[in-house]
Design an enzyme around this catalytic site. Structure first.
Site, mmCIF file in Angstrom:
data_model
loop_
_atom_site.group_PDB
_atom_site.id
_atom_site.type_symbol
_atom_site.label_atom_id
_atom_site.label_comp_id
_atom_site.label_asym_id
_atom_site.label_seq_id
_atom_site.Cartn_x
_atom_site.Cartn_y
_atom_site.Cartn_z
ATOM 1 N N TYR A 1 30.339 10.731 30.750
ATOM 2 C CA TYR A 1 30.091 11.833 31.694
ATOM 3 C C TYR A 1 30.342 11.339 33.120
ATOM 4 O O TYR A 1 29.490 11.420 34.003
ATOM 5 C CB TYR A 1 28.656 12.342 31.529
ATOM 6 C CG TYR A 1 28.434 13.747 32.067
ATOM 7 C CD1 TYR A 1 27.794 13.960 33.286
ATOM 8 C CD2 TYR A 1 28.856 14.862 31.353
ATOM 9 C CE1 TYR A 1 27.586 15.240 33.783
ATOM 10 C CE2 TYR A 1 28.656 16.152 31.832
ATOM 11 C CZ TYR A 1 28.019 16.336 33.045
ATOM 12 O OH TYR A 1 27.807 17.609 33.526
ATOM 13 N N GLY A 2 31.526 10.839 33.347
ATOM 14 C CA GLY A 2 31.838 10.307 34.675
ATOM 15 C C GLY A 2 32.761 11.244 35.430
ATOM 16 O O GLY A 2 32.601 12.466 35.355
ATOM 17 N N SER A 3 33.716 10.682 36.109
ATOM 18 C CA SER A 3 34.586 11.490 36.972
ATOM 19 C C SER A 3 35.252 12.612 36.178
ATOM 20 O O SER A 3 35.152 13.790 36.505
ATOM 21 C CB SER A 3 35.650 10.597 37.617
ATOM 22 O OG SER A 3 36.559 11.363 38.376
ATOM 23 N N GLN A 4 35.930 12.276 35.071
ATOM 24 C CA GLN A 4 36.580 13.305 34.264
ATOM 25 C C GLN A 4 35.596 13.989 33.327
ATOM 26 O O GLN A 4 35.649 15.208 33.128
ATOM 27 C CB GLN A 4 37.748 12.708 33.462
ATOM 28 C CG GLN A 4 38.960 12.422 34.308
ATOM 29 C CD GLN A 4 39.582 13.687 34.901
ATOM 30 O OE1 GLN A 4 39.510 14.767 34.317
ATOM 31 N NE2 GLN A 4 40.172 13.578 36.077
ATOM 32 N N HIS B 1 44.093 9.817 29.212
ATOM 33 C CA HIS B 1 45.077 8.802 29.630
ATOM 34 C C HIS B 1 45.484 8.064 28.363
ATOM 35 O O HIS B 1 44.650 7.803 27.500
ATOM 36 C CB HIS B 1 44.459 7.830 30.643
ATOM 37 C CG HIS B 1 45.377 6.737 31.119
ATOM 38 N ND1 HIS B 1 46.691 6.958 31.445
ATOM 39 C CD2 HIS B 1 45.145 5.418 31.328
ATOM 40 C CE1 HIS B 1 47.234 5.812 31.843
ATOM 41 N NE2 HIS B 1 46.330 4.861 31.783
ATOM 42 N N ASP C 1 38.774 3.148 30.608
ATOM 43 C CA ASP C 1 39.809 2.701 29.660
ATOM 44 C C ASP C 1 39.464 1.355 29.028
ATOM 45 O O ASP C 1 39.725 1.123 27.850
ATOM 46 C CB ASP C 1 41.161 2.610 30.373
ATOM 47 C CG ASP C 1 41.648 3.978 30.816
ATOM 48 O OD1 ASP C 1 41.914 4.173 32.014
ATOM 49 O OD2 ASP C 1 41.712 4.879 29.947
ATOM 50 N N SER D 1 56.808 17.172 64.729
ATOM 51 C CA SER D 1 57.745 17.287 65.870
ATOM 52 C C SER D 1 59.097 16.677 65.499
ATOM 53 O O SER D 1 59.202 15.864 64.580
ATOM 54 C CB SER D 1 57.151 16.513 67.052
ATOM 55 O OG SER D 1 57.105 15.121 66.724
HETATM 56 N N1 LIG Z 1 39.073 9.330 37.301
HETATM 57 C C1 LIG Z 1 40.043 10.234 37.226
HETATM 58 O O1 LIG Z 1 40.178 11.118 38.088
HETATM 59 C C2 LIG Z 1 40.986 10.244 36.061
HETATM 60 C C3 LIG Z 1 40.677 9.542 34.892
HETATM 61 N N2 LIG Z 1 41.481 9.683 33.801
HETATM 62 C C4 LIG Z 1 41.121 9.038 32.543
HETATM 63 O O2 LIG Z 1 39.896 9.587 32.077
HETATM 64 C C5 LIG Z 1 39.171 8.605 31.327
HETATM 65 C C6 LIG Z 1 37.787 8.458 31.933
HETATM 66 O O3 LIG Z 1 37.946 7.931 33.213
HETATM 67 P P1 LIG Z 1 36.868 8.244 34.370
HETATM 68 O O4 LIG Z 1 36.337 9.618 34.212
HETATM 69 O O5 LIG Z 1 37.497 7.850 35.655
HETATM 70 O O6 LIG Z 1 35.722 7.192 33.973
HETATM 71 P P2 LIG Z 1 34.338 6.953 34.738
HETATM 72 O O7 LIG Z 1 34.143 5.495 34.844
HETATM 73 O O8 LIG Z 1 34.248 7.814 35.946
HETATM 74 O O9 LIG Z 1 33.267 7.542 33.688
HETATM 75 C C7 LIG Z 1 33.075 6.931 32.437
HETATM 76 C C8 LIG Z 1 31.663 7.211 32.014
HETATM 77 O O10 LIG Z 1 31.451 6.683 30.712
HETATM 78 C C9 LIG Z 1 30.185 6.028 30.730
HETATM 79 N N3 LIG Z 1 30.072 5.082 29.626
HETATM 80 C C10 LIG Z 1 30.389 3.768 29.606
HETATM 81 N N4 LIG Z 1 30.115 3.258 28.394
HETATM 82 C C11 LIG Z 1 29.621 4.289 27.661
HETATM 83 C C12 LIG Z 1 29.154 4.408 26.321
HETATM 84 N N5 LIG Z 1 29.119 3.339 25.522
HETATM 85 N N6 LIG Z 1 28.713 5.604 25.892
HETATM 86 C C13 LIG Z 1 28.732 6.687 26.709
HETATM 87 N N7 LIG Z 1 29.155 6.640 27.994
HETATM 88 C C14 LIG Z 1 29.592 5.453 28.443
HETATM 89 C C15 LIG Z 1 30.164 5.377 32.088
HETATM 90 O O11 LIG Z 1 28.854 4.960 32.415
HETATM 91 P P3 LIG Z 1 28.726 3.747 33.470
HETATM 92 O O12 LIG Z 1 29.402 4.179 34.721
HETATM 93 O O13 LIG Z 1 27.250 3.606 33.623
HETATM 94 O O14 LIG Z 1 29.392 2.569 32.828
HETATM 95 C C16 LIG Z 1 30.649 6.524 32.954
HETATM 96 O O15 LIG Z 1 29.611 7.389 33.276
HETATM 97 C C17 LIG Z 1 40.016 7.337 31.395
HETATM 98 O O16 LIG Z 1 40.837 7.263 30.256
HETATM 99 C C18 LIG Z 1 40.853 7.562 32.652
HETATM 100 O O17 LIG Z 1 42.057 6.807 32.631
HETATM 101 C C19 LIG Z 1 42.580 10.508 33.798
HETATM 102 C C20 LIG Z 1 42.922 11.211 34.924
HETATM 103 C C21 LIG Z 1 42.193 11.058 36.156
#
Ligand SMILES: NC(=O)C1=CN([C@@H]2O[C@H](COP(=O)(O)OP(=O)(O)OC[C@H]3O[C@@H](n4cnc5c(N)ncnc54)[C@H](OP(=O)(O)O)[C@@H]3O)[C@@H](O)[C@H]2O)C=CC1
Ligand SMILES: CC(=O)[C@](C)(O)C(=O)O
Length: 331
Positions: A25-28, A108, A83, A252
């Site tokens: 539940y991060g950025s994406q 990705h 990733d 310009s």
């Molecule tokens: N960021 C972007 O804008 C883009 C990302 N992508 C792709 O999207 C995918 C996700 O990237 P992104 O959203 O940036 O990742 P983030 O790091 O923002 O979010 C990942 C989340 O997963 C959590 N996490 C880690 N380990 C576990 C686990 N074992 N169980 C459940 N949750 C866990 C992390 O927690 P914690 O932070 O506490 O480790 C974090 O909250 C990747 O493949 C990326 O390449 C594609 C396009 C754009």
């Protein structure tokens, strides 16, 4: 000319009655999970308990579960973990919970293309990759628009993987803007190249080099910040809206002449050669190996360089100026 897919080309009914797990539940993850829920899809999220993003998921109305539980419950398992951890979590929590006919979804192609994850043959494997940061994916969806997406089908066990991918792209808002078909290889290699040579690596180095050139020549750091970072967004916005020609129409004639004669002195044959070398390392898997090793040994290089960059004068100057400036209203 390539075909773009829009709202009318995608049918959410393909995902009707299917539970979609968003793992991470991060950025994406926070963006795509909320967008799909708003689109009427049945979404369960997974996040590490005790983390800020777990709390955010609860605040956003989800009941986060473990990755294993989410995979067990779901028909569509979207891995939105960093990733570098996807492979470990896939093998420890997801693989054993996959059933024939499930879909494994990515945003990705890194782990599939570089064969970190090799899925079973009886599941669909597709990608829906927003071409923009996650927070924008949520922001523009909430305003009724969407971030363009790429989609790709790696494995079509059900015969409907493309329909599921287009429905998924509709769920995250991509078909509002337009969705383009690609392959896992093309998305992976071009996305890594873009991040390194242009969007992030190339641009941050360009901005810092410009700032340092002006400051070292005795100009005020604030002026250097405005010239080399603040205005960059405004210039790129014009390129985003209508191409380089659109930007040149607005600046310009003096600036345009400077643009025409100076660009190739900064980005010269040596820079272009360096870009080709970056792409070569990506295509050969050298970057992937280096990144996975960096994580295995605790990210020494990543952490050292990140710490140095965070202390760069442009960060301090920018922070002070952004506090003082009345922001351009983006609404
Ligand atoms: N960021 C972007 O804008 C883009 C990302 N992508 C792709 O999207 C995918 C996700 O990237 P992104 O959203 O940036 O990742 P983030 O790091 O923002 O979010 C990942 C989340 O997963 C959590 N996490 C880690 N380990 C576990 C686990 N074992 N169980 C459940 N949750 C866990 C992390 O927690 P914690 O932070 O506490 O480790 C974090 O909250 C990747 O493949 C990326 O390449 C594609 C396009 C754009
Ligand atoms: C936003 C995006 O697509 C990036 C920069 O490639 C990423 O964050 O992975």
């Amino acid at each position: 000319m390539v075909e773009m897919y829009y709202e009318e080309d995608a049918d959410l009914n393909y995902l009707e009655g299917k539970k979609i797990a968003v793992i991470g539940y991060g950025s994406q993850g926070h963006a795509q999970a909320q967008n799909m829920r708003d689109a009427g899809l049945d979404v369960v999220v997974s996040e590490l308990e005790g983390t800020a993003n777990y709390e955010q998921a609860v605040e956003d109305g989800f009941e986060p579960v473990s990755a294993a539980e989410a995979a067990k419950q779901a028909d569509v398992i979207q891995i939105l973990l960093p990733d570098e951890v996807q492979k470990d979590v896939y093998f420890s929590d997801i693989e054993e919970n996959l059933e024939a006919g499930n879909a494994l979804v990515f945003s990705h192609g890194f782990n599939i293309h570089f064969e970190q994850i090799v899925p079973p043959e009886d599941v669909d494997v597709y990608m829906v990759a927003p071409k923009g940061p996650g927070h924008l994916v949520r922001r523009v969806y909430a305003k009724g628009s969407g971030v363009p997406c790429l989609f790709a089908v790696y494995q079509d066990a059900t015969g409907n993987a493309k329909d599921y991918a287009l429905a998924h792209a509709k769920g995250v808002g991509g078909t509002r803007a337009g969705v383009l078909e690609t392959t896992f290889q093309e998305e992976t290699e071009t996305d890594l190249f873009g991040e390194q040579a242009v969007l992030c690596g190339g641009t941050t180095e360009l901005v810092r080099a410009g700032f340092e050139t002006l400051v070292d020549a005795g100009y005020q750091p604030e002026i250097a910040y405005f010239e080399c970072l603040h205005e960059l967004k405004l210039i790129v916005d014009l390129m985003y809206e209508g191409g380089i020609a659109n930007m040149r129409d607005s600046i310009s004639d003096t600036a345009e002449y400077g643009d025409l004669i100076a660009g190739e002195q900064v980005i010269n044959d040596k820079s272009r050669e360096a870009m080709k070398n970056l792409l070569d390392d990506i295509q050969k898997g050298e970057f992937a190996k280096q990144w996975m090793l960096e994580n295995k040994v605790g990210r020494p290089g990543y952490s050292k360089r990140k710490a140095i960059d965070e202390e760069h004068q442009i960060e301090q100057v920018g922070e002070k100026l952004r506090d003082k400036m009345n922001w351009i209203d983006e609404e």
